[in-house]
Design a protein around this motif. Structure first.
Motif, PDB file in Angstrom:
ATOM      1  N   VAL B  94       0.834  -1.213   0.000  1.00 47.41           N
ATOM      2  CA  VAL B  94       0.000   0.000   0.000  1.00 47.41           C
ATOM      3  C   VAL B  94       0.866   1.261   0.000  1.00 47.41           C
ATOM      4  O   VAL B  94       0.661   2.167  -0.808  1.00 47.41           O
ATOM      5  CB  VAL B  94      -0.960   0.000   1.208  1.00 47.41           C
ATOM      6  CG1 VAL B  94      -1.792   1.275   1.212  1.00 47.41           C
ATOM      7  CG2 VAL B  94      -1.858  -1.225   1.164  1.00 47.41           C
ATOM      8  N   SER B  95       1.880   1.300   0.885  1.00 50.33           N
ATOM      9  CA  SER B  95       2.656   2.542   0.973  1.00 50.33           C
ATOM     10  C   SER B  95       3.475   2.756  -0.304  1.00 50.33           C
ATOM     11  O   SER B  95       3.667   3.894  -0.731  1.00 50.33           O
ATOM     12  CB  SER B  95       3.554   2.533   2.206  1.00 50.33           C
ATOM     13  OG  SER B  95       4.499   1.499   2.109  1.00 50.33           O
ATOM     14  N   THR B  96       3.947   1.674  -0.933  1.00 53.37           N
ATOM     15  CA  THR B  96       4.734   1.852  -2.152  1.00 53.37           C
ATOM     16  C   THR B  96       3.867   2.408  -3.275  1.00 53.37           C
ATOM     17  O   THR B  96       4.283   3.306  -4.008  1.00 53.37           O
ATOM     18  CB  THR B  96       5.387   0.524  -2.584  1.00 53.37           C
ATOM     19  OG1 THR B  96       6.153   0.025  -1.504  1.00 53.37           O
ATOM     20  CG2 THR B  96       6.300   0.721  -3.776  1.00 53.37           C
ATOM     21  N   ILE B  97       2.631   1.907  -3.387  1.00 47.05           N
ATOM     22  CA  ILE B  97       1.751   2.416  -4.447  1.00 47.05           C
ATOM     23  C   ILE B  97       1.404   3.885  -4.184  1.00 47.05           C
ATOM     24  O   ILE B  97       1.635   4.754  -5.027  1.00 47.05           O
ATOM     25  CB  ILE B  97       0.472   1.565  -4.553  1.00 47.05           C
ATOM     26  CG1 ILE B  97       0.831   0.162  -5.068  1.00 47.05           C
ATOM     27  CG2 ILE B  97      -0.537   2.223  -5.486  1.00 47.05           C
ATOM     28  CD1 ILE B  97      -0.305  -0.813  -5.040  1.00 47.05           C
ATOM     29  N   LEU B 209      11.762  -0.189  -6.051  1.00 44.20           N
ATOM     30  CA  LEU B 209      12.146  -1.435  -5.386  1.00 44.20           C
ATOM     31  C   LEU B 209      12.853  -1.128  -4.062  1.00 44.20           C
ATOM     32  O   LEU B 209      12.568  -1.732  -3.029  1.00 44.20           O
ATOM     33  CB  LEU B 209      13.071  -2.239  -6.305  1.00 44.20           C
ATOM     34  CG  LEU B 209      13.310  -3.679  -5.914  1.00 44.20           C
ATOM     35  CD1 LEU B 209      12.027  -4.481  -6.033  1.00 44.20           C
ATOM     36  CD2 LEU B 209      14.393  -4.289  -6.784  1.00 44.20           C
ATOM     37  N   GLY B 210      13.771  -0.155  -4.115  1.00 42.02           N
ATOM     38  CA  GLY B 210      14.485   0.243  -2.903  1.00 42.02           C
ATOM     39  C   GLY B 210      13.513   0.740  -1.843  1.00 42.02           C
ATOM     40  O   GLY B 210      13.623   0.396  -0.665  1.00 42.02           O
ATOM     41  N   ALA B 211      12.533   1.537  -2.289  1.00 42.89           N
ATOM     42  CA  ALA B 211      11.545   2.080  -1.364  1.00 42.89           C
ATOM     43  C   ALA B 211      10.742   0.946  -0.740  1.00 42.89           C
ATOM     44  O   ALA B 211      10.452   0.965   0.464  1.00 42.89           O
ATOM     45  CB  ALA B 211      10.625   3.051  -2.086  1.00 42.89           C
ATOM     46  N   ALA B 212      10.415  -0.072  -1.544  1.00 43.89           N
ATOM     47  CA  ALA B 212       9.629  -1.192  -1.023  1.00 43.89           C
ATOM     48  C   ALA B 212      10.426  -1.967   0.020  1.00 43.89           C
ATOM     49  O   ALA B 212       9.898  -2.322   1.080  1.00 43.89           O
ATOM     50  CB  ALA B 212       9.203  -2.111  -2.166  1.00 43.89           C
ATOM     51  N   LEU B 213      11.721  -2.211  -0.271  1.00 47.14           N
ATOM     52  CA  LEU B 213      12.558  -2.930   0.698  1.00 47.14           C
ATOM     53  C   LEU B 213      12.681  -2.143   2.000  1.00 47.14           C
ATOM     54  O   LEU B 213      12.594  -2.703   3.092  1.00 47.14           O
ATOM     55  CB  LEU B 213      13.955  -3.178   0.114  1.00 47.14           C
ATOM     56  CG  LEU B 213      14.036  -4.242  -0.969  1.00 47.14           C
ATOM     57  CD1 LEU B 213      15.432  -4.290  -1.586  1.00 47.14           C
ATOM     58  CD2 LEU B 213      13.688  -5.613  -0.379  1.00 47.14           C
ATOM     59  N   SER B 263      19.264 -10.037   4.187  1.00 46.92           N
ATOM     60  CA  SER B 263      19.348  -8.650   3.739  1.00 46.92           C
ATOM     61  C   SER B 263      20.687  -8.372   3.051  1.00 46.92           C
ATOM     62  O   SER B 263      20.725  -7.716   2.013  1.00 46.92           O
ATOM     63  CB  SER B 263      19.119  -7.684   4.899  1.00 46.92           C
ATOM     64  OG  SER B 263      20.024  -7.956   5.926  1.00 46.92           O
ATOM     65  N   VAL B 264      21.780  -8.932   3.602  1.00 49.99           N
ATOM     66  CA  VAL B 264      23.079  -8.723   2.955  1.00 49.99           C
ATOM     67  C   VAL B 264      23.051  -9.339   1.557  1.00 49.99           C
ATOM     68  O   VAL B 264      23.525  -8.744   0.586  1.00 49.99           O
ATOM     69  CB  VAL B 264      24.228  -9.321   3.795  1.00 49.99           C
ATOM     70  CG1 VAL B 264      25.531  -9.283   3.024  1.00 49.99           C
ATOM     71  CG2 VAL B 264      24.381  -8.538   5.088  1.00 49.99           C
ATOM     72  N   THR B 265      22.451 -10.545   1.440  1.00 44.61           N
ATOM     73  CA  THR B 265      22.377 -11.191   0.133  1.00 44.61           C
ATOM     74  C   THR B 265      21.609 -10.320  -0.854  1.00 44.61           C
ATOM     75  O   THR B 265      22.052 -10.091  -1.986  1.00 44.61           O
ATOM     76  CB  THR B 265      21.684 -12.560   0.254  1.00 44.61           C
ATOM     77  OG1 THR B 265      22.236 -13.231   1.372  1.00 44.61           O
ATOM     78  CG2 THR B 265      21.889 -13.387  -0.986  1.00 44.61           C
ATOM     79  N   ILE B 266      20.443  -9.823  -0.434  1.00 44.41           N
ATOM     80  CA  ILE B 266      19.623  -9.002  -1.341  1.00 44.41           C
ATOM     81  C   ILE B 266      20.385  -7.764  -1.783  1.00 44.41           C
ATOM     82  O   ILE B 266      20.482  -7.463  -2.974  1.00 44.41           O
ATOM     83  CB  ILE B 266      18.291  -8.603  -0.663  1.00 44.41           C
ATOM     84  CG1 ILE B 266      17.406  -9.829  -0.499  1.00 44.41           C
ATOM     85  CG2 ILE B 266      17.561  -7.533  -1.480  1.00 44.41           C
ATOM     86  CD1 ILE B 266      16.152  -9.585   0.304  1.00 44.41           C
TER      87      ILE B 266
END
Lengths: 389, 280, 283
Positions: B94-97, B209-213, B263-266
């Motif tokens: 929701v917040s990303t949209i 994508l960054g914002a979503a993460l 998280s490090v992997t991503i």
């Protein structure tokens, strides 16, 4: 950058000839006003099909705005734009057969070179895109780079991708917005020749915007000098240089000595001007003022310099009383500043042919020039207009 | 011009210079190591064998793989973990949209109230969490929802504080984009919708994508705002808070270890992918 | 870039803006209203709006200690973060070379592990018979019965640790934009490294310093997790008080009044600070 795929060359020039229709691009009373200033003032311009046209001027003269209006990226406040007989004044950018090579290249960073070049063809759902892209990359000699991303290429290579991406669409008019501005001098010169070659081969109409007078003169068939939103003068490079009509053009294209004088008499082919007590003549077709006073203009390389009393190879008057105030040895020539009795310093470029000795600061000299090289400009114009740009 | 002479050629000076040049980097690495000290403890403790099941002593007392083999020894922990993931995912979507739309409006459009909208979006980031949490609680109570605090009130709160971060992240990406690119697309016969989907969106996508993460990790990790508005619902941070006063199950360290590895992997995958696109 | 006019802009911004109006602005209004309710009311009997400004006086008289303590702890932690963060950000920006990105990832990475789990680790590390305390006792820095856990030192250390990336990231962003040749030019113009730092590097990094200190100070002042897990009753911060007034004591007006006071103090400090620092742009 020399070999070109033969079939491609032929097809491209045929297409251009077929689509051109002879009428080219025509701007009528084109005006663009922004909130605080007028960028382009009632501009009339005709660019014949297949020509290499340069819009030359200092930054802020309205040349880029004109280009953007032709591209459809800016909409004119008034006036019309016609292309091959069709009014495109209000057509969207993607609806006009015009493509642009952007100053910053504007290559899509997320697409590889081949996809950047294919972009326009794919939008118009053309067939055999891959083959056309291959040929175009051959033309700009980037076939081996087709799978790389723009950021992996050098500036000169990016420039050629931008050119290929626009050219592949075979537009009626190709717009180049300072396309060589980001390249270093050596690469610039190489790309100037390259661009000129490609234009001759594909036979498209190129409109090239630049502030570099040397670039405009080397490449274009026709140069229009723009200043303050209007075209000051338009013509073939040699004509503009040899016979400027305004102080701006005289100073912006190369350098000029402008000496104040008053008109003594006018005849059918000669205007006689009194210049600080010395009578000089200017051909009537090089006289661009009706008033009594004017600026006598002469290019520094047209001025001859000699010892006092020496017979100079010029049938014009000798102007005595000069004193050399500065000497710069350039190699092929020597540039002098000569202080005249009325206090003005004139520039003189003298070819180092070996026949004339090189003068030193403080030497007394006499100057002269052939009358057919002089021109007379309106005294109301600023003598330093366009000089420092 | 004086002849340049090295002040001293001794090996000691050379060593000194070598150390001086690397002093700042060395200090930086020490600070970086400091940030990893608790992480090392988390990883170590995930293999800890507690003295006894009910032991309150929280220290390493023996090696075991039990915690890893049996992560849901306390079902309440895994329940809270799933709830946090669920809330995190919903809040992220929701917040990303909403945030992406608003970022486009702020960068690309002119409208009345643009600067007040900017302020409205900035303010939640300038307020301490305790103030945001108590404001929401005050409103929920005033609206008569004091008895219905739970999953939905947590979700509402999380979307609220993630939204601002999404707008800021996407806005930065959009503002940094060369607007000549869209003009170039239009010039190359792309219609406005083709321009958006073929050029604008792919270029802004990494920002989204960054914002979503970021949203997910903010939501997943939030305690202060959640604690005030959760009623009887327990998220993972609240579970940890609860057990920290009683017996701490070693499994929370298993979760902590998995989180950092993931998280490090991503982040590293994302970095390697974007590095491959750059010049060698 | 020219911004487009027309209704699309409204359509795009309205959902997000309405959401924030409903769940940020309206709640804040609600908080202020609650802070003025009759303090004798309760959750069950309901509250009455009596414009009880006395709530604010009571809140300050009762809780000035945790309020000041929060500002002090937050301030000290921010300064410590600035020192540590500057070293780290400078090293990454100018000294890391090709390891820049990796170091940056490593700065952020630890903070993806749960805040609470990390803070619990500190509890273990600072424990009375833990390695750190034993070492400090051996070095005679700490007395034989000295301890770290449940002291202000532990709380401030926890705050410093937890909010460090909020300092490092803006500092790095600022320093990374600084042209390293400017620093070299300063050396060329006879400035020693220390002068270079204070006359060139530091002024150029000021925007990062301002946003970094704000991003660290604001959450640090409002935090109560560190005070609760690493401190004792003498290290309670304002967040602990507000939280327990809401959930344990159910004294909503007092809790709301304290929240409003905290927010006002932070806003005032931020305004003064931003003006002094001379940068009006916050983000």
């Amino acid at each position: 950058m020399s070999q070109v795929a033969e079939p491609n060359q032929q097809r491209a020039s045929e297409d251009a000839a077929g689509a051109g229709g002879g009428s080219g691009l025509r701007l009528r009373a084109l005006t663009k006003e922004f909130a605080t200033f007028t960028a382009v003032r009632s501009l009339d311009l005709e660019v014949p099909s297949g020509s290499f046209f340069a819009l030359l001027g200092p930054s802020g003269c309205g040349k880029t705005t004109t280009l953007r209006m032709i591209a459809g990226l800016e909409s004119p406040t008034s006036g019309t734009i016609e292309l091959a007989g069709r009014d495109i004044t209000h057509a969207k950018p993607y609806q006009r057969p015009v493509n642009t090579v952007f100053q910053s290249y504007a290559l899509f960073p997320h697409l590889d070179i081949a996809e950047n070049v294919a972009f326009g063809l794919r939008r118009r759902r053309q067939k055999d895109v891959d083959e056309q892209v291959r040929q175009m990359l051959d033309l700009v000699e980037l076939s081996s780079q087709s799978r790389k991303k723009p950021a992996q290429l050098s500036g000169g290579q990016q420039q050629r991708v931008a050119l290929a991406r626009a050219l592949i669409n075979k537009p009626e008019v190709l717009l180049l917005d300072e396309p060589l501005g980001a390249l270093d001098l050596k690469l610039r010169r190489a790309m100037q020749i390259e661009l000129k070659r490609i234009q001759t081969e594909v036979g498209l109409t190129f409109i090239h915007v630049t502030h570099d007078q040397e670039e405009a003169m080397t490449m274009a068939d026709t140069v229009a000098v723009m200043n303050g939103g209007v075209i000051e003068q338009m013509g073939a490079p040699a004509e503009l240089y040899e016979n400027p009509r305004s102080t701006f053009v005289a100073n912006f294209l190369g350098q000029s000595n402008l000496i104040a004088g008053s008109v003594v008499s006018r005849s059918a082919d000669i205007t006689t001007v009194d210049m600080h007590g010395i009578a000089v003549s200017v051909p009537a077709n090089r006289t661009h003022t009706d008033s009594d006073r004017g600026w006598v203009g002469i290019r520094p390389e047209k001025v001859l310099i000699g010892e006092v009393g020496e017979q100079l190879d010029a049938p014009g008057n000798t102007i005595p009383g000069g004193v050399v105030s500065d000497v710069s040895f350039v190699g092929v020539s020597t540039a002098y500043l000569v202080r005249m009795p009325w206090g003005q310093e004139l520039q003189v470029f003298s070819q180092n042919t070996g026949r004339v000795r090189i003068f030193a600061v403080g030497d007394a000299v006499e100057l002269s020039w052939r009358p057919e090289y002089a021109f007379l400009l309106d005294h109301a114009q600023d003598a330093s207009a366009g000089a420092a740009l | 011009m004086a002849v340049m002479t090295p002040r001293s050629g001794g090996a000691g000076t050379r060593l000194g210079r070598w150390m001086r040049e690397r002093l700042v980097l060395g200090l930086g690495l020490v600070v970086l190591a400091y940030t990893f000290v608790p992480i090392a403890v988390v990883v170590l403790m995930s293999f800890n064998k507690p003295v006894s099941e009910q032991s309150k002593i929280y220290k390493f007392s023996g090696f075991t793989l039990d915690n890893w083999k049996n992560p849901c020894a306390d079902p309440a922990m895994c329940e809270s973990l799933l709830r946090s993931i669920e809330i995190g995912l919903l809040a992220t979507v929701v917040s990303t949209i909403l945030g992406t739309l608003a970022a486009f409006a702020l960068v690309r459009h002119d409208f009345i109230g643009r600067s007040s909208s900017n302020l409205l979006i900035f303010m939640p980031m300038a307020a301490p969490e305790i103030v945001l949490g108590s404001s929401l609680l005050a409103m929920f109570v005033a609206a008569g929802l004091g008895g219905q605090l739970g999953f939905w009130t947590i979700l509402v709160a999380h979307i609220m504080f993630c939204l601002s971060f999404v707008v800021v992240t996407v806005r930065a990406r959009l503002a940094g984009m060369d607007d000549n690119l869209e003009q170039a697309a239009m010039d190359l016969y792309a219609t406005p919708s083709q321009t958006f989907w073929r050029v604008t969106f792919p270029l802004v996508f990494p920002g989204i994508l960054g914002a979503a993460l970021l949203s997910f990790s903010l939501s997943f990790d939030d305690f202060i705002i959640t604690n005030l508005n959760s009623g009887n619902t327990t998220t993972f941070p609240m579970y940890v808070w609860g057990v920290s006063r009683r017996t701490v199950p070693m499994q929370i360290n298993v979760i902590g270890t998995v989180m950092i590895v993931l998280s490090v992997t991503i982040v590293l995958i994302g970095e390697l992918r974007s590095r491959r696109r750059r010049p060698a | 870039m020219t911004r487009k006019r027309g209704k699309t802009g409204y359509l795009l911004v309205i959902p997000g803006a309405l959401y924030l109006l409903a769940f940020f602005a309206l709640p804040f209004y609600s908080l202020i209203a609650t802070s003025l309710y009759d303090p004798s009311g309760s959750d069950f009997r309901g509250y009455e709006m009596t414009y009880a400004f006395g709530n604010f006086v009571d809140a300050i008289t009762d809780y000035w200690q945790p309020l000041l303590r929060s500002l002090a702890y937050g301030g000290v932690a921010t300064v410590l973060c600035l020192v540590l963060g500057y070293v780290l950000a400078y090293a990454i920006a100018f000294k890391a070379g090709r390891w820049k990105i990796l170091m940056l990832v490593l700065v952020i990475a630890p903070f993806f592990t749960s805040f609470l789990v990390r803070t619990l680790s500190w509890k273990l590390l600072l424990a009375d018979d833990g390695f750190i305390v034993n070492t400090l006792q051996f070095l005679q820095i700490l007395g034989d019965d000295g301890r770290l856990l449940a002291t202000p030192v532990a709380v401030i250390a926890g705050l410093t640790y937890n909010f460090l990336p909020f300092m490092v990231l803006p500092l790095f962003a600022s320093l990374d934009r600084v042209d390293y040749r400017l620093i070299e030019a300063s050396g060329d113009l006879y400035a020693n490294p220390i002068t270079t730092f204070f006359k060139v590097t530091w002024p150029l990094s000021l925007p990062g310093v301002v946003s970094g200190t704000l991003l660290t100070f604001i959450p640090a002042v409002g935090d109560y997790i560190n005070a609760e897990l690493l401190g004792n009753t003498n290290t309670r911060m304002i967040g602990n008080v507000i939280q327990s007034l809401f959930t344990d004591a159910n004294d909503y007006p007092a809790a709301a009044a304290l929240s409003v006071i905290l927010m006002t103090m932070i806003l005032a400090l931020v305004l003064v600070y931003v003006r002094r620092a001379g940068t009006e742009e916050l983000l």
